[in-house]
Design a protein around this motif. Sequence first.
Motif, PDB file in Angstrom:
ATOM      1  N   ALA A 150      39.679  24.731  38.579  1.00  0.00           N
ATOM      2  CA  ALA A 150      38.257  25.206  39.126  1.00  0.00           C
ATOM      3  C   ALA A 150      38.227  26.563  39.557  1.00  0.00           C
ATOM      4  N   VAL A 151      37.138  27.245  39.277  1.00  0.00           N
ATOM      5  CA  VAL A 151      37.042  28.530  39.854  1.00  0.00           C
ATOM      6  C   VAL A 151      35.436  28.448  40.606  1.00  0.00           C
ATOM      7  N   ARG A 152      35.757  28.563  41.849  1.00  0.00           N
ATOM      8  CA  ARG A 152      34.749  28.342  42.947  1.00  0.00           C
ATOM      9  C   ARG A 152      34.458  29.249  43.794  1.00  0.00           C
ATOM     10  N   ASN A 153      33.282  29.255  44.497  1.00  0.00           N
ATOM     11  CA  ASN A 153      33.170  30.296  45.676  1.00  0.00           C
ATOM     12  C   ASN A 153      33.968  29.985  46.851  1.00  0.00           C
ATOM     13  N   ALA A 154      33.708  31.120  47.842  1.00  0.00           N
ATOM     14  CA  ALA A 154      34.744  30.907  48.846  1.00  0.00           C
ATOM     15  C   ALA A 154      34.541  29.726  49.708  1.00  0.00           C
ATOM     16  N   ALA A 155      33.307  29.299  49.541  1.00  0.00           N
ATOM     17  CA  ALA A 155      32.737  27.956  50.521  1.00  0.00           C
ATOM     18  C   ALA A 155      33.280  26.974  49.919  1.00  0.00           C
ATOM     19  N   ASP A 156      33.741  26.784  48.495  1.00  0.00           N
ATOM     20  CA  ASP A 156      34.174  25.858  47.778  1.00  0.00           C
ATOM     21  C   ASP A 156      32.883  24.766  47.501  1.00  0.00           C
ATOM     22  N   ASP A 157      31.438  25.126  47.545  1.00  0.00           N
ATOM     23  CA  ASP A 157      30.526  24.430  47.219  1.00  0.00           C
ATOM     24  C   ASP A 157      29.839  24.500  46.135  1.00  0.00           C
ATOM     25  N   ALA A 158      30.445  25.712  45.244  1.00  0.00           N
ATOM     26  CA  ALA A 158      29.569  25.907  43.881  1.00  0.00           C
ATOM     27  C   ALA A 158      30.743  26.371  42.774  1.00  0.00           C
ATOM     28  N   LEU A 201      39.107  30.614  45.136  1.00  0.00           N
ATOM     29  CA  LEU A 201      38.231  30.195  46.001  1.00  0.00           C
ATOM     30  C   LEU A 201      37.811  31.792  46.537  1.00  0.00           C
ATOM     31  N   ASN A 202      36.682  32.430  45.900  1.00  0.00           N
ATOM     32  CA  ASN A 202      36.253  33.759  46.067  1.00  0.00           C
ATOM     33  C   ASN A 202      34.706  33.992  45.577  1.00  0.00           C
ATOM     34  N   ASN A 203      33.957  34.509  46.280  1.00  0.00           N
ATOM     35  CA  ASN A 203      32.539  34.870  45.840  1.00  0.00           C
ATOM     36  C   ASN A 203      32.704  35.822  44.917  1.00  0.00           C
ATOM     37  N   THR A 204      33.932  36.685  44.912  1.00  0.00           N
ATOM     38  CA  THR A 204      33.904  37.705  43.750  1.00  0.00           C
ATOM     39  C   THR A 204      35.018  36.929  42.682  1.00  0.00           C
ATOM     40  N   PRO A 205      34.670  36.186  41.785  1.00  0.00           N
ATOM     41  CA  PRO A 205      35.508  35.279  41.140  1.00  0.00           C
ATOM     42  C   PRO A 205      36.749  35.654  40.757  1.00  0.00           C
ATOM     43  N   GLY A 206      37.706  34.813  40.811  1.00  0.00           N
ATOM     44  CA  GLY A 206      39.173  34.949  40.498  1.00  0.00           C
ATOM     45  C   GLY A 206      39.531  33.946  39.178  1.00  0.00           C
ATOM     46  N   ALA A 207      39.678  34.371  38.011  1.00  0.00           N
ATOM     47  CA  ALA A 207      40.147  33.628  36.858  1.00  0.00           C
ATOM     48  C   ALA A 207      41.542  32.841  37.093  1.00  0.00           C
ATOM     49  N   ILE A 208      41.372  31.917  36.186  1.00  0.00           N
ATOM     50  CA  ILE A 208      43.017  31.131  36.226  1.00  0.00           C
ATOM     51  C   ILE A 208      43.326  31.150  34.769  1.00  0.00           C
ATOM     52  N   THR A 209      44.642  31.817  34.670  1.00  0.00           N
ATOM     53  CA  THR A 209      45.035  32.106  33.520  1.00  0.00           C
ATOM     54  C   THR A 209      46.384  31.680  33.232  1.00  0.00           C
ATOM     55  N   PHE A 210      46.756  30.522  32.587  1.00  0.00           N
ATOM     56  CA  PHE A 210      47.979  29.783  32.341  1.00  0.00           C
ATOM     57  C   PHE A 210      48.234  29.522  30.852  1.00  0.00           C
ATOM     58  N   THR A 211      48.665  30.631  30.169  1.00  0.00           N
ATOM     59  CA  THR A 211      48.840  30.883  28.726  1.00  0.00           C
ATOM     60  C   THR A 211      50.096  30.605  28.194  1.00  0.00           C
ATOM     61  N   ASN A 212      51.233  30.324  29.219  1.00  0.00           N
ATOM     62  CA  ASN A 212      52.529  30.376  28.568  1.00  0.00           C
ATOM     63  C   ASN A 212      52.647  29.021  27.676  1.00  0.00           C
ATOM     64  N   ALA A 213      53.314  29.173  26.462  1.00  0.00           N
ATOM     65  CA  ALA A 213      53.345  28.017  25.444  1.00  0.00           C
ATOM     66  C   ALA A 213      54.223  26.991  25.944  1.00  0.00           C
ATOM     67  N   SER A 214      55.160  27.298  27.154  1.00  0.00           N
ATOM     68  CA  SER A 214      56.201  26.181  27.508  1.00  0.00           C
ATOM     69  C   SER A 214      55.392  25.456  28.768  1.00  0.00           C
ATOM     70  N   ASN A 215      54.249  25.720  29.037  1.00  0.00           N
ATOM     71  CA  ASN A 215      53.645  24.923  30.185  1.00  0.00           C
ATOM     72  C   ASN A 215      53.516  23.426  29.588  1.00  0.00           C
TER      73      ASN A 215
END
Length: 266
Positions: A200-208, A178-192
């Motif tokens: 979801a990558v959303r703005n700070a208000a969580d409406d877009a 949740l950030n207007n300066t977007p934050g990536a989600i990176t879960f690339t461990n092969a054992s997940n």
Amino acid sequence: TITNTGAITQSGTITVSGNASFTAGANSITLLSDTNDFGGTITLSNSGVGSNASVYDASNLSMAASTIGNDLTLIAEGTITQTGALISSNDGTLTAKTLVDGGAVITLDNTSNAFGAINLQARNAADNANAAGAITYRDTNGFNVTGIATASTVTLTAGGAITSTGALVGTTLTAKTLNNTPGAITFTNASNDFDTVNLAVRNAADDANVNANIAYTDVDGFDVSSIGTLGNITLIAGGAISDSGAISGATLTTTSAGGTVLDFGH
């Protein structure tokens, strides 16, 4: 309430029916006797990049607002919850573990929590298998996951990017930035290893949705209940990939050993 100008340690069991507070200045707090029993909340306070804090509770552990110099370790033979923010002044690591055969939750969802990394585990009493304790963590900033293990759901929310250097294991993974300066989600461990993911990558208000990439890798197959971003999406599976909900982004790339069928809504 214990206030000390040096480190705080213990040589015997601590039993407190009400709230407990420990302050150690620029020194560590180490309260790891497995017979400790805190009936109320615990407040821990120290400072300095080398000042860690750790506590063990033989029952449920409830943390009041605490500011730690570096790393914080919480171990309980019951649930782990909080009534106030938990903060590391130097982006330390939060380690939390429950040890209950039937599973016990870890719920640390205060919006002002602040750590550089987390390691959260719901385990059985012998600590040799995952147990069905739901794990929830929220941070005001971004954070790295060094490990998550449970036989239940995992919910992660961050005010910045979420990354991982260790495996995440559970049933359903829900992760949101949740950030207007977007934050990536990176879960690339092969054992997940999850059955279902919701990312979801959303703005700070969580409406877009906003523009940052999402990457997820799983040791076997998984279902996508929802993915939302304006950035790119990369999904890799050791089994099949399916979707029971919408996937929204710029470019979608999938690699799966068991085939990919994305036909939600058709």
